[in-house]
Design an enzyme around this catalytic site. Structure first.
Site: not given
Ligand code: LU0
Ligand code: ZN
Ligand code: CA
Ligand code: CA
Length: 440
Positions: A182, A185, A317, A390
């Site tokens: 993403h 991030e 992330h 995260e």
């Molecule tokens: O891709 C996403 O939505 C992630 C969470 C998943 C890996 C469950 N969250 S993020 O986009 O906020 N990094």
């Molecule tokens: Zn992400």
């Protein structure tokens, strides 16, 4: 553990809202014209980046309620006990309010409110590459780099290998770390540089790191989405951009959510969007995004003699301070190819890693359903123990996607122990539950 309350009784308003959201999700899936236009969901910088900011959506406390919101094509930034935080444009806000959602603005979260980071804080993509090359030059027997492919806009996607005799493919368990799927991030790229620094400076000085690098081959992909990173970071103010920068044929929209584009149960389960303007757009087909394809091909290339060499993986992330494991596409703890023994090993290592960094450990779908995620594909298709971290902050108050540069050192070092733990168990993750004789 985060106190999810799955059993909270639903109010009539809540039921109505969920029903309305489900109807709109159906309409979206059927290609009806209720979705916002590309320019309103993903504004061009000139058109209204200033209107994109974070909002709290009230009254959502279960994974099913959060999944209902994400079925409208909304990406959820943060899960709170009774609400979630999203990033939305004015048009998104109107659309969600029309569905009955209660939104309130989080002050100070507009991209234009966020002070641009000093160049010395977060690396640009070019600065990150320069640093990687400098570390490689300083440690030529320990570090090699490989351009595994190019992004949609032609930037190098780099894999850094760290091991003793890095230039030789030795018969050692391989561990993969991916970063920056993403765009916004940015802390995750700093995490890759931190791991590179810890491992190279620890080799020959720290007995544990020396032993790990003598017996493991570590792969870092510091930026899976360089086009998105550059787009988000290098225009003078942040754009809160999530996706890649690949236009969608037949649409004016740009960008696929790379973490909805992987080829296991792609688009199966309401955990992604089929609308090109959505923040969670899954693309026209699995691996349609250039960058997903490049990384998936790299992973497939690690199959040697019929055996996948990579045994364990973390996808970094931000944000939320979570350690997540598969599956994301189902609320069930087990599923096809994921037995109770597999789930026990995932959970045990996930909890142990979370014990080192203070993150909350949970199955990915405890948040909300995702489909086409990297974790599900790496496990189901390649047999790799694949986690998502995260990173910092826990909530928007800590800076959301754009924490100040002053936290980088602390918040990347916070994951050192978890990274080493994953390397340690990479010879046989089932060792953590005592099942090595059965599985390794
Ligand atoms: O891709 C996403 O939505 C992630 C969470 C998943 C890996 C469950 N969250 S993020 O986009 O906020 N990094
Ligand atoms: Zn992400
Ligand atoms: Ca080696
Ligand atoms: Ca090898």
């Amino acid at each position: 553990m985060r106190p999810f309350r799955r059993t909270r009784p639903s109010t009539p308003a809540r039921r109505a809202r969920t029903a309305a959201a489900a109807l709109v999700a159906l309409a979206l899936a059927a290609g009806l014209g209720t979705q916002a236009t590309a320019s309103s969901v993903s504004p061009s910088p000139a058109a209204g980046a200033a209107t994109v900011q974070q909002w709290e959506v009230a009254g959502l406390s279960t994974a099913a309620e959060r999944t209902a919101l994400s079925r409208t094509g909304t990406a959820i930034d943060e899960v709170r006990a009774d609400s979630v935080v999203i990033t939305a444009s004015a048009a998104d806000v109107r659309r969600l309010r029309a569905l009955g959602y209660e939104l309130s603005a989080l002050p100070g979260t507009a991209a234009t409110d966020i002070r641009p980071h000093a160049p010395s804080d977060y690396h640009t993509y070019a600065a990150a590459v320069a640093e990687i090359n400098a570390v490689r030059a300083a440690h030529p027997s320990l570090v090699t780099t490989r351009v595994i492919g190019r992004s949609y806009q032609g930037r190098d996607i780099i894999a850094v290998k760290i091991s003793d005799n890095a230039a030789t493919d030795e018969n050692e368990p391989e561990v993969l770390f991916t970063h920056n799927q993403h765009a916004r991030e940015h802390l995750t790229v700093e995490m890759a540089l931190r791991t590179l620094s810890v491992l190279t400076s620890g080799y020959g000085t720290n007995a544990r790191i020396t032993e790990l690098l003598n017996t493991r081959e570590v792969w870092l992909i510091p930026s899976v989405n360089p086009d998105g990173k550059v787009y988000d970071q290098e225009s003078g103010s942040f754009r809160s951009w999530r996706k890649n920068r690949q236009p969608t044929p037949g649409s004016s929209s740009v960008g696929t959510d790379l973490n909805r584009n992987w080829a296991y149960r792609w688009g199966c389960c309401g955990g992604s969007s089929g609308s090109a303007g959505s923040e969670t757009y899954r693309g026209p087909s699995a691996e349609s995004a250039t960058e997903t394809r490049v990384v998936a091909d790299f992973v497939r290339g690690r199959v040697i003699g019929g055996q996948q060499q990579i045994t364990a993986h973390i996808d970094f992330h931000t944000y939320g301070e979570l350690v997540l494991w598969p599956y994301g596409y189902t609320y069930n703890r087990t599923g096809p190819g994921l037995t109770a023994d597999d789930a026990a090993a995932f959970e045990a290592l996930g909890r142990q890693m979370a014990g080192t960094n203070g993150y909350t450990p949970q199955q990915s779908s405890d948040l909300y359903i995702t489909d086409g995620s990297i974790n599900d594909w790496l496990w189901a298709n390649q047999g790799i123990f694949s986690y998502t971290f995260e990173m910092y902050p826990r909530s928007a108050g800590g800076g959301g996607f754009y924490p100040p540069g002053s936290v980088i050192a602390r918040e990347t070092a916070r994951n050192d122990a978890a990274v080493l733990l994953l390397l340690e168990y990479a010879d046989c993750v089932y060792r953590i539950t005592g099942r090595q004789n059965t599985y390794c």
